[in-house]
Design an enzyme around this catalytic site. Sequence first.
Site, PDB file in Angstrom:
ATOM      1  N   MET A 122      41.458  36.861  34.650  1.00 35.29           N
ATOM      2  CA  MET A 122      41.977  38.167  35.069  1.00 35.29           C
ATOM      3  C   MET A 122      42.644  38.087  36.435  1.00 35.29           C
ATOM      4  O   MET A 122      43.654  38.751  36.679  1.00 35.29           O
ATOM      5  CB  MET A 122      40.865  39.220  35.070  1.00 35.29           C
ATOM      6  CG  MET A 122      40.299  39.537  33.681  1.00 35.29           C
ATOM      7  SD  MET A 122      41.543  40.042  32.452  1.00 35.29           S
ATOM      8  CE  MET A 122      41.740  38.525  31.484  1.00 35.29           C
ATOM      9  N   VAL A 160      34.769  32.230  34.349  1.00 31.12           N
ATOM     10  CA  VAL A 160      36.016  31.858  33.663  1.00 31.12           C
ATOM     11  C   VAL A 160      36.844  33.115  33.390  1.00 31.12           C
ATOM     12  O   VAL A 160      38.061  33.130  33.611  1.00 31.12           O
ATOM     13  CB  VAL A 160      35.731  31.071  32.368  1.00 31.12           C
ATOM     14  CG1 VAL A 160      37.026  30.767  31.617  1.00 31.12           C
ATOM     15  CG2 VAL A 160      34.990  29.777  32.690  1.00 31.12           C
ATOM     16  N   CYS A 161      36.176  34.184  32.948  1.00 32.84           N
ATOM     17  CA  CYS A 161      36.885  35.444  32.698  1.00 32.84           C
ATOM     18  C   CYS A 161      37.472  35.991  33.997  1.00 32.84           C
ATOM     19  O   CYS A 161      38.582  36.524  33.999  1.00 32.84           O
ATOM     20  CB  CYS A 161      35.950  36.459  32.054  1.00 32.84           C
ATOM     21  SG  CYS A 161      35.394  35.951  30.408  1.00 32.84           S
ATOM     22  N   GLN A 162      36.733  35.856  35.079  1.00 34.96           N
ATOM     23  CA  GLN A 162      37.237  36.319  36.377  1.00 34.96           C
ATOM     24  C   GLN A 162      38.511  35.578  36.743  1.00 34.96           C
ATOM     25  O   GLN A 162      39.511  36.204  37.122  1.00 34.96           O
ATOM     26  CB  GLN A 162      36.183  36.111  37.469  1.00 34.96           C
ATOM     27  CG  GLN A 162      36.689  36.517  38.844  1.00 34.96           C
ATOM     28  CD  GLN A 162      35.634  36.413  39.931  1.00 34.96           C
ATOM     29  OE1 GLN A 162      34.439  36.482  39.658  1.00 34.96           O
ATOM     30  NE2 GLN A 162      36.083  36.252  41.160  1.00 34.96           N
TER      31      GLN A 162
END
Length: 155
Positions: A50, A45-47
């Site tokens: 970003m 999810v963070c990928q």
Amino acid sequence: MGEIRTGTRVPSIALPDQNGERIDPSKLQGRTVLLSFHPLAWTSVCQRQMEALEMNVEEFERRGAVAFGISVDPTPSKKAWADSIGVKRTKLLSDFWPHGAAASALGIFREADGFSERANILVDRAGIVRWVKVYPIREVPDIAEVMRAIDQETE
């Protein structure tokens, strides 16, 4: 420290980016700044969060804005992660030491977890917080919603 609110001045949060350059987004007067907090690098999810910033660098620039990705990961980890996911132009800031100090100053550090909320904080050209949204930890922020918030700020 309480949660950051619209209408307040963003505190100084000088942090190293993935290349070790110290950046203080609160000192970027004259540009709209998006502080895009994500819990931890190396997660899907963070990928996606970003990558959305990276894919929209030109859209941010067109609006006179700049986006920063911020998490508690150390600088070398941020560098390796940025390289692995193809983030080259977006600065990924490390809130590693003192651990979570920037997130804590903004009231979005999750003490029990040791990382920040997933949150977007929009700061106007004078350093005043204009929009804050905290997302469910497993939800990728909607980049179109972020752009609408920037557009409202820059009108």
